[in-house]
Scaffold this motif. Structure first.
Motif, PDB file in Angstrom:
ATOM      1  N   GLU A   1      -3.753  33.799 -33.765  1.00 21.07           N
ATOM      2  CA  GLU A   1      -2.512  34.247 -34.397  1.00 21.07           C
ATOM      3  C   GLU A   1      -1.917  35.455 -33.684  1.00 21.07           C
ATOM      4  OE1 GLU A   1      -5.725  35.477 -37.477  1.00 21.07           O
ATOM      5  OE2 GLU A   1      -5.475  33.976 -35.936  1.00 21.07           O
ATOM      6  N   GLU A   2      -2.740  36.237 -32.989  1.00 23.02           N
ATOM      7  CA  GLU A   2      -2.198  37.314 -32.162  1.00 23.02           C
ATOM      8  C   GLU A   2      -1.300  36.742 -31.070  1.00 23.02           C
ATOM      9  OE1 GLU A   2      -5.553  39.333 -30.507  1.00 23.02           O
ATOM     10  OE2 GLU A   2      -5.954  40.465 -32.315  1.00 23.02           O
ATOM     11  N   GLY A   3      -1.637  35.560 -30.594  1.00 19.32           N
ATOM     12  CA  GLY A   3      -0.828  34.902 -29.573  1.00 19.32           C
ATOM     13  C   GLY A   3       0.524  34.472 -30.083  1.00 19.32           C
ATOM     14  N   VAL A   4       0.590  34.104 -31.360  1.00 26.74           N
ATOM     15  CA  VAL A   4       1.879  33.758 -31.964  1.00 26.74           C
ATOM     16  C   VAL A   4       2.758  35.010 -32.015  1.00 26.74           C
ATOM     17  CG1 VAL A   4       3.022  32.849 -34.026  1.00 26.74           C
ATOM     18  CG2 VAL A   4       0.846  31.854 -33.271  1.00 26.74           C
ATOM     19  N   ALA A   5       2.172  36.132 -32.408  1.00 22.26           N
ATOM     20  CA  ALA A   5       2.917  37.390 -32.436  1.00 22.26           C
ATOM     21  C   ALA A   5       3.334  37.803 -31.020  1.00 22.26           C
ATOM     22  CB  ALA A   5       2.071  38.494 -33.083  1.00 22.26           C
ATOM     23  N   LEU A   6       2.466  37.600 -30.040  1.00 13.82           N
ATOM     24  CA  LEU A   6       2.795  37.896 -28.648  1.00 13.82           C
ATOM     25  C   LEU A   6       3.998  37.069 -28.205  1.00 13.82           C
ATOM     26  CD1 LEU A   6       1.960  39.225 -25.854  1.00 13.82           C
ATOM     27  CD2 LEU A   6       0.765  37.078 -25.441  1.00 13.82           C
ATOM     28  N   ALA A   7       4.013  35.783 -28.555  1.00 13.76           N
ATOM     29  CA  ALA A   7       5.122  34.901 -28.183  1.00 13.76           C
ATOM     30  C   ALA A   7       6.433  35.385 -28.803  1.00 13.76           C
ATOM     31  CB  ALA A   7       4.829  33.467 -28.609  1.00 13.76           C
ATOM     32  N   ALA A   8       6.379  35.813 -30.072  1.00 11.99           N
ATOM     33  CA  ALA A   8       7.583  36.323 -30.730  1.00 11.99           C
ATOM     34  C   ALA A   8       8.080  37.587 -30.034  1.00 11.99           C
ATOM     35  CB  ALA A   8       7.305  36.603 -32.206  1.00 11.99           C
ATOM     36  N   GLY A   9       7.167  38.512 -29.765  1.00 12.64           N
ATOM     37  CA  GLY A   9       7.554  39.752 -29.092  1.00 12.64           C
ATOM     38  C   GLY A   9       8.086  39.517 -27.690  1.00 12.64           C
ATOM     39  N   ALA A  10       7.452  38.595 -26.966  1.00 13.08           N
ATOM     40  CA  ALA A  10       7.918  38.279 -25.613  1.00 13.08           C
ATOM     41  C   ALA A  10       9.348  37.737 -25.661  1.00 13.08           C
ATOM     42  CB  ALA A  10       6.980  37.266 -24.957  1.00 13.08           C
ATOM     43  N   TRP A  11       9.589  36.792 -26.574  1.00 14.21           N
ATOM     44  CA  TRP A  11      10.917  36.182 -26.670  1.00 14.21           C
ATOM     45  C   TRP A  11      11.973  37.224 -27.057  1.00 14.21           C
ATOM     46  CZ3 TRP A  11      13.128  32.049 -24.902  1.00 14.21           C
ATOM     47  CH2 TRP A  11      14.352  31.636 -25.415  1.00 14.21           C
ATOM     48  N   LEU A  12      11.660  38.056 -28.039  1.00 11.43           N
ATOM     49  CA  LEU A  12      12.606  39.081 -28.466  1.00 11.43           C
ATOM     50  C   LEU A  12      12.852  40.108 -27.363  1.00 11.43           C
ATOM     51  CD1 LEU A  12      11.407  39.573 -32.148  1.00 11.43           C
ATOM     52  CD2 LEU A  12      13.477  38.387 -31.358  1.00 11.43           C
ATOM     53  N   GLY A  13      11.867  40.285 -26.467  1.00 11.70           N
ATOM     54  CA  GLY A  13      12.012  41.207 -25.346  1.00 11.70           C
ATOM     55  C   GLY A  13      12.578  40.559 -24.088  1.00 11.70           C
ATOM     56  N   GLY A  14      12.939  39.283 -24.174  1.00 14.58           N
ATOM     57  CA  GLY A  14      13.567  38.611 -23.032  1.00 14.58           C
ATOM     58  C   GLY A  14      12.629  37.840 -22.127  1.00 14.58           C
ATOM     59  N   ASP A  15      11.367  37.680 -22.513  1.00 14.33           N
ATOM     60  CA  ASP A  15      10.401  36.936 -21.702  1.00 14.33           C
ATOM     61  C   ASP A  15      10.039  35.615 -22.364  1.00 14.33           C
ATOM     62  OD1 ASP A  15      10.080  38.650 -19.568  1.00 14.33           O
ATOM     63  OD2 ASP A  15       8.189  39.497 -20.262  1.00 14.33           O
ATOM     64  N   LYS A  16       9.591  34.698 -21.538  1.00 18.96           N
ATOM     65  CA  LYS A  16       9.001  33.457 -22.032  1.00 18.96           C
ATOM     66  C   LYS A  16       7.487  33.610 -21.950  1.00 18.96           C
ATOM     67  CE  LYS A  16      12.650  30.394 -20.365  1.00 18.96           C
ATOM     68  NZ  LYS A  16      12.930  29.294 -19.419  1.00 18.96           N
ATOM     69  N   SER A  17       6.801  32.976 -22.902  1.00 20.30           N
ATOM     70  CA  SER A  17       5.342  33.052 -22.905  1.00 20.30           C
ATOM     71  C   SER A  17       4.762  31.697 -23.252  1.00 20.30           C
ATOM     72  CB  SER A  17       4.854  34.099 -23.913  1.00 20.30           C
ATOM     73  OG  SER A  17       5.130  33.658 -25.226  1.00 20.30           O
ATOM     74  N   VAL A  18       3.460  31.597 -23.110  1.00 16.14           N
ATOM     75  CA  VAL A  18       2.716  30.408 -23.532  1.00 16.14           C
ATOM     76  C   VAL A  18       1.433  30.894 -24.190  1.00 16.14           C
ATOM     77  CG1 VAL A  18       1.473  30.099 -21.327  1.00 16.14           C
ATOM     78  CG2 VAL A  18       1.864  28.123 -22.808  1.00 16.14           C
ATOM     79  N   LEU A  19       0.974  30.123 -25.173  1.00 16.29           N
ATOM     80  CA  LEU A  19      -0.271  30.434 -25.869  1.00 16.29           C
ATOM     81  C   LEU A  19      -1.288  29.355 -25.534  1.00 16.29           C
ATOM     82  CD1 LEU A  19      -2.091  31.840 -27.953  1.00 16.29           C
ATOM     83  CD2 LEU A  19      -0.809  30.621 -29.755  1.00 16.29           C
ATOM     84  N   LEU A  20      -2.439  29.754 -25.021  1.00 12.81           N
ATOM     85  CA  LEU A  20      -3.535  28.842 -24.703  1.00 12.81           C
ATOM     86  C   LEU A  20      -4.598  28.982 -25.783  1.00 12.81           C
ATOM     87  CD1 LEU A  20      -3.994  29.676 -20.893  1.00 12.81           C
ATOM     88  CD2 LEU A  20      -2.347  28.108 -21.954  1.00 12.81           C
ATOM     89  N   MET A  21      -5.035  27.852 -26.346  1.00 12.15           N
ATOM     90  CA  MET A  21      -6.076  27.901 -27.367  1.00 12.15           C
ATOM     91  C   MET A  21      -6.766  26.553 -27.489  1.00 12.15           C
ATOM     92  SD  MET A  21      -4.042  27.907 -30.974  1.00 12.15           S
ATOM     93  CE  MET A  21      -2.447  27.135 -31.100  1.00 12.15           C
ATOM     94  N   GLN A  22      -7.865  26.534 -28.250  1.00 10.18           N
ATOM     95  CA  GLN A  22      -8.552  25.301 -28.609  1.00 10.18           C
ATOM     96  C   GLN A  22      -8.008  24.802 -29.935  1.00 10.18           C
ATOM     97  OE1 GLN A  22     -12.771  25.828 -29.042  1.00 10.18           O
ATOM     98  NE2 GLN A  22     -13.155  25.724 -26.862  1.00 10.18           N
ATOM     99  N   SER A  23      -8.273  23.549 -30.230  1.00 11.87           N
ATOM    100  CA  SER A  23      -7.825  22.981 -31.501  1.00 11.87           C
ATOM    101  C   SER A  23      -8.415  23.738 -32.685  1.00 11.87           C
ATOM    102  CB  SER A  23      -8.181  21.499 -31.586  1.00 11.87           C
ATOM    103  OG  SER A  23      -9.570  21.287 -31.393  1.00 11.87           O
ATOM    104  N   SER A  24      -9.614  24.272 -32.550  1.00 11.43           N
ATOM    105  CA  SER A  24     -10.221  25.013 -33.655  1.00 11.43           C
ATOM    106  C   SER A  24      -9.432  26.267 -33.993  1.00 11.43           C
ATOM    107  CB  SER A  24     -11.678  25.372 -33.338  1.00 11.43           C
ATOM    108  OG  SER A  24     -11.758  26.087 -32.126  1.00 11.43           O
ATOM    109  N   GLY A  25      -8.631  26.771 -33.062  1.00 12.03           N
ATOM    110  CA  GLY A  25      -7.819  27.952 -33.315  1.00 12.03           C
ATOM    111  C   GLY A  25      -6.477  27.647 -33.955  1.00 12.03           C
ATOM    112  N   ALA A  26      -6.066  26.378 -33.950  1.00 13.61           N
ATOM    113  CA  ALA A  26      -4.763  26.028 -34.521  1.00 13.61           C
ATOM    114  C   ALA A  26      -4.702  26.397 -36.007  1.00 13.61           C
ATOM    115  CB  ALA A  26      -4.478  24.545 -34.319  1.00 13.61           C
ATOM    116  N   GLY A  27      -5.798  26.199 -36.716  1.00 18.59           N
ATOM    117  CA  GLY A  27      -5.832  26.528 -38.133  1.00 18.59           C
ATOM    118  C   GLY A  27      -5.659  28.009 -38.405  1.00 18.59           C
ATOM    119  N   ASN A  28      -6.020  28.846 -37.433  1.00 20.43           N
ATOM    120  CA  ASN A  28      -5.873  30.295 -37.606  1.00 20.43           C
ATOM    121  C   ASN A  28      -4.413  30.742 -37.565  1.00 20.43           C
ATOM    122  OD1 ASN A  28      -8.649  30.451 -37.607  1.00 20.43           O
ATOM    123  ND2 ASN A  28      -8.799  31.047 -35.466  1.00 20.43           N
TER     124      ASN A  28
END
Length: 177
Positions: A58-85
């Protein structure tokens, strides 16, 4: 789509890296994962990209939001077990129309040894889709490059959440030791 470098066919991780670069992705959030190890290594070696190790997905979701609001594109890498988080955080991105591209290595599928991985594997697609995330499962390494490229385009061009689910058949089943 097959990318070549010095007349050598690239691995699926190398292909993904090239697509991330050409798509203008500068920030890559990840929870350490052997399925993404090569891709993480490539990102860490690239001075134009920032690899951000996370303690939870979920920190990666927040990172993606901050990156987008700051003008950057991002990607989040995770395992399926992390999707529920990420469930609550994904709802925020969807409501705010902040794009998310996530590459998910699947567990609990092909030859899995760990029974704890199976339930989330079975729930990954229904849970993500219930939250408005477009899912793009990939079962063949040859299809990864074009799937990630298309997912990147729809995520960033239309401000949507898109998950590319990389099958355990591609990544390989972990062995209990």
């Amino acid at each position: 789509m097959i990318l070549k470098k010095k007349s050598k066919v690239l691995s699926w991780s190398d292909e993904i890296f090239e697509i991330l670069k050409t798509s203008g992705i500068r920030q890559v959030g990840y929870v350490p994962d052997s399925g993404h190890a090569r891709l993480i290594e490539l990102v860490r070696a690239d001075k134009g990209m920032r690899a951000v190790p996370l303690t939870t997905e979920e920190e990666g979701v927040a990172l993606a939001a901050g990156a987008w609001l700051g003008g950057d594109k991002s990607v989040l890498l995770m395992q399926s077990s992390g999707a529920g988080n990420c469930i609550n955080m994904l709802g925020m991105l969807n409501e705010c129309r902040i794009p998310l591209l996530t590459l998910v290595t699947m567990r609990g599928q092909w030859g899995e040894f760990n029974p704890w991985q199976v339930p989330m594997s079975q729930g990954t697609i229904p849970v993500l889709e219930a939250l408005g995330v477009m899912t793009r499962p990939v079962d063949r390494a040859d299809d990864i490059a074009e799937t990630v490229l298309a997912a990147s385009q729809i995520a960033f061009n239309t401000c949507r959440l898109v998950a590319v689910l990389i099958s355990q058949r591609i990544v390989g089943a972990k062995q209990f030791k």
